[in-house]
Design a protein around this motif. Structure first.
Motif, PDB file in Angstrom:
ATOM      1  N   THR A 138       0.846  -1.073  -0.048  1.00 34.72           N
ATOM      2  CA  THR A 138      -0.030   0.077   0.147  1.00 34.72           C
ATOM      3  C   THR A 138       0.754   1.139   0.066  1.00 34.72           C
ATOM      4  OG1 THR A 138      -0.107   0.030   2.191  1.00 34.72           O
ATOM      5  CG2 THR A 138      -2.058  -0.995   1.351  1.00 34.72           C
ATOM      6  N   HIS A 139       2.180   1.111   0.204  1.00 40.27           N
ATOM      7  CA  HIS A 139       2.989   2.424   0.193  1.00 40.27           C
ATOM      8  C   HIS A 139       3.313   2.522  -1.163  1.00 40.27           C
ATOM      9  CE1 HIS A 139       6.745   4.546   0.787  1.00 40.27           C
ATOM     10  NE2 HIS A 139       6.182   4.968   1.947  1.00 40.27           N
ATOM     11  N   LEU A 140       3.509   3.844  -1.384  1.00 41.94           N
ATOM     12  CA  LEU A 140       3.618   4.471  -3.051  1.00 41.94           C
ATOM     13  C   LEU A 140       4.875   3.608  -3.554  1.00 41.94           C
ATOM     14  CD1 LEU A 140       2.779   5.977  -5.339  1.00 41.94           C
ATOM     15  CD2 LEU A 140       3.914   8.004  -4.304  1.00 41.94           C
ATOM     16  N   SER A 141       5.984   3.774  -2.703  1.00 45.77           N
ATOM     17  CA  SER A 141       7.293   3.205  -3.094  1.00 45.77           C
ATOM     18  C   SER A 141       7.232   1.769  -3.462  1.00 45.77           C
ATOM     19  CB  SER A 141       8.434   3.676  -2.234  1.00 45.77           C
ATOM     20  OG  SER A 141       8.190   2.755  -1.109  1.00 45.77           O
ATOM     21  N   SER A 142       6.307   0.934  -2.770  1.00 41.43           N
ATOM     22  CA  SER A 142       6.354  -0.625  -2.891  1.00 41.43           C
ATOM     23  C   SER A 142       5.213  -1.063  -4.008  1.00 41.43           C
ATOM     24  CB  SER A 142       6.200  -1.248  -1.616  1.00 41.43           C
ATOM     25  OG  SER A 142       7.282  -0.811  -0.711  1.00 41.43           O
ATOM     26  N   ARG A 143       4.184  -0.279  -4.124  1.00 33.92           N
ATOM     27  CA  ARG A 143       3.160  -0.570  -4.842  1.00 33.92           C
ATOM     28  C   ARG A 143       3.493  -1.284  -6.176  1.00 33.92           C
ATOM     29  NH1 ARG A 143      -0.161   4.022  -4.834  1.00 33.92           N
ATOM     30  NH2 ARG A 143      -0.705   3.511  -2.769  1.00 33.92           N
ATOM     31  N   ALA A 144       4.158  -1.144  -7.238  1.00 37.17           N
ATOM     32  CA  ALA A 144       4.644  -1.671  -8.436  1.00 37.17           C
ATOM     33  C   ALA A 144       5.452  -2.823  -8.015  1.00 37.17           C
ATOM     34  CB  ALA A 144       5.380  -0.840  -9.334  1.00 37.17           C
ATOM     35  N   LEU A 145       6.327  -2.707  -6.924  1.00 40.91           N
ATOM     36  CA  LEU A 145       7.539  -3.781  -6.843  1.00 40.91           C
ATOM     37  C   LEU A 145       6.490  -4.865  -6.158  1.00 40.91           C
ATOM     38  CD1 LEU A 145      10.210  -1.571  -4.905  1.00 40.91           C
ATOM     39  CD2 LEU A 145      10.300  -2.651  -7.254  1.00 40.91           C
ATOM     40  N   LEU A 146       5.586  -4.771  -5.395  1.00 34.74           N
ATOM     41  CA  LEU A 146       4.674  -5.844  -4.761  1.00 34.74           C
ATOM     42  C   LEU A 146       3.215  -6.166  -5.442  1.00 34.74           C
ATOM     43  CD1 LEU A 146       5.664  -5.039  -0.935  1.00 34.74           C
ATOM     44  CD2 LEU A 146       6.387  -7.106  -2.454  1.00 34.74           C
ATOM     45  N   ALA A 147       3.177  -5.687  -6.644  1.00 37.40           N
ATOM     46  CA  ALA A 147       1.891  -5.816  -7.275  1.00 37.40           C
ATOM     47  C   ALA A 147       1.498  -7.216  -7.395  1.00 37.40           C
ATOM     48  CB  ALA A 147       2.143  -5.038  -8.784  1.00 37.40           C
ATOM     49  N   ASN A 148       2.524  -8.315  -7.639  1.00 36.56           N
ATOM     50  CA  ASN A 148       2.034  -9.514  -7.722  1.00 36.56           C
ATOM     51  C   ASN A 148       1.726 -10.410  -6.410  1.00 36.56           C
ATOM     52  OD1 ASN A 148       2.992  -9.886 -10.716  1.00 36.56           O
ATOM     53  ND2 ASN A 148       5.159 -10.298 -10.060  1.00 36.56           N
ATOM     54  N   VAL A 149       2.426  -9.723  -5.459  1.00 34.52           N
ATOM     55  CA  VAL A 149       1.837 -10.395  -4.127  1.00 34.52           C
ATOM     56  C   VAL A 149       0.536  -9.624  -3.723  1.00 34.52           C
ATOM     57  CG1 VAL A 149       2.454 -10.515  -1.849  1.00 34.52           C
ATOM     58  CG2 VAL A 149       4.128 -10.649  -3.440  1.00 34.52           C
ATOM     59  N   ALA A 150       0.361  -8.377  -4.075  1.00 31.34           N
ATOM     60  CA  ALA A 150      -1.137  -7.622  -3.694  1.00 31.34           C
ATOM     61  C   ALA A 150      -2.271  -8.365  -4.557  1.00 31.34           C
ATOM     62  CB  ALA A 150      -0.918  -6.202  -4.175  1.00 31.34           C
ATOM     63  N   ALA A 151      -1.912  -8.978  -5.657  1.00 28.57           N
ATOM     64  CA  ALA A 151      -2.833  -9.570  -6.384  1.00 28.57           C
ATOM     65  C   ALA A 151      -3.263 -11.161  -5.680  1.00 28.57           C
ATOM     66  CB  ALA A 151      -2.445  -9.663  -7.846  1.00 28.57           C
ATOM     67  N   LEU A 152      -2.539 -11.631  -4.747  1.00 26.52           N
ATOM     68  CA  LEU A 152      -2.786 -12.958  -4.334  1.00 26.52           C
ATOM     69  C   LEU A 152      -3.966 -12.684  -3.391  1.00 26.52           C
ATOM     70  CD1 LEU A 152       0.511 -14.150  -2.815  1.00 26.52           C
ATOM     71  CD2 LEU A 152      -0.480 -14.876  -4.925  1.00 26.52           C
ATOM     72  N   GLU A 153      -4.647 -14.039  -3.228  1.00 28.88           N
ATOM     73  CA  GLU A 153      -5.885 -14.186  -2.444  1.00 28.88           C
ATOM     74  C   GLU A 153      -5.360 -13.692  -0.824  1.00 28.88           C
ATOM     75  OE1 GLU A 153      -8.875 -17.587  -0.157  1.00 28.88           O
ATOM     76  OE2 GLU A 153      -7.809 -17.912  -2.416  1.00 28.88           O
ATOM     77  N   ALA A 154      -6.154 -12.734  -0.121  1.00 27.43           N
ATOM     78  CA  ALA A 154      -5.597 -12.461   0.910  1.00 27.43           C
ATOM     79  C   ALA A 154      -5.847 -13.450   1.965  1.00 27.43           C
ATOM     80  CB  ALA A 154      -6.525 -10.999   1.673  1.00 27.43           C
ATOM     81  N   PRO A 155      -4.976 -14.054   2.986  1.00 26.23           N
ATOM     82  CA  PRO A 155      -5.348 -14.891   3.626  1.00 26.23           C
ATOM     83  C   PRO A 155      -6.208 -14.521   4.768  1.00 26.23           C
ATOM     84  CG  PRO A 155      -2.928 -14.345   3.644  1.00 26.23           C
ATOM     85  CD  PRO A 155      -3.604 -13.563   2.927  1.00 26.23           C
ATOM     86  N   ARG A 156      -7.141 -15.457   5.257  1.00 19.69           N
ATOM     87  CA  ARG A 156      -8.208 -15.329   6.040  1.00 19.69           C
ATOM     88  C   ARG A 156      -7.800 -15.124   7.873  1.00 19.69           C
ATOM     89  NH1 ARG A 156      -9.848 -19.162   2.915  1.00 19.69           N
ATOM     90  NH2 ARG A 156      -9.781 -20.696   4.664  1.00 19.69           N
TER      91      ARG A 156
END
Length: 180
Positions: free
Chosen positions: A64-82
């Motif tokens: 969610t941090h601007l500097s990490s958004r593109a770097l972690l886009a693949n992880v952000a797209a994963l199903e969020a753990p419950r």
């Protein structure tokens, strides 16, 4: 050593240790992997999943941090753990593949962040909904420390099975320095 350099070393250590750990897991049968050993997350498989789940949760927060958004886009797209005790992946081979992939994502992310980003404050809510505002560098320290803590539990569970994974010290991957 800069803070970023420290985190790059920790990301390399994380990958090295996970590789060592998953290599020895090949010798265990499914019953041993899922047997409740009385650990924080029950079994070896439960503990492996907890580390993976917690890493995904933290990396999605960091994304969610601007500097990490593109770097972690693949992880952000994963199903969020419950939940922190979720069996996210029940098959050890698939879990090992996801772990390897995630460790590559961590290395990519750490190599791409800038030293001045580390002073930024991240706003997040924990899994119980409690909101916090904390400095990114301290959260990354927690992220790596958490992995090490639970891998220590795994090495104990493996030792109880008479499996020695060898050297686990960070010292083993710290480069030699020329003192001349």
């Amino acid at each position: 050593m800069s803070t970023k350099d420290h985190f790059q070393l920790m990301a390399q250590y994380n990958q090295w240790m996970n590789d060592k750990l998953y290599k020895v897991l090949d010798c265990l049968d499914e019953g041993t992997l899922i047997e409740d050993k009385g650990a924080f997350f029950g079994s070896i498989l439960g503990t492996l999943n907890h580390i993976l789940v917690a890493d995904i949760i933290w990396l999605q927060r960091f994304s969610t941090h601007l500097s990490s958004r593109a770097l972690l886009a693949n992880v952000a797209a994963l199903e969020a753990p419950r939940s922190l005790d979720q069996i996210y992946i029940s098959d050890i081979l698939s879990l090992a593949e996801r772990r390897t992939w995630l460790d590559q994502q961590i290395l990519h992310w750490i190599s791409g962040i800038q030293e001045n980003d580390l002073d930024s404050v991240i706003h997040y809510a924990n899994t119980k909904g409690v909101e916090s505002n904390k400095q990114l560098s301290f959260l990354i320290m927690h992220f790596f420390n958490h992995q090490t803590h639970h891998r220590g539990q795994l090495t104990t569970l493996l030792a109880q099975q008479n499996i020695d994974i060898g050297v686990t010290d960070l010292l083993a991957i710290i480069p030699q320095q020329d003192i001349s």
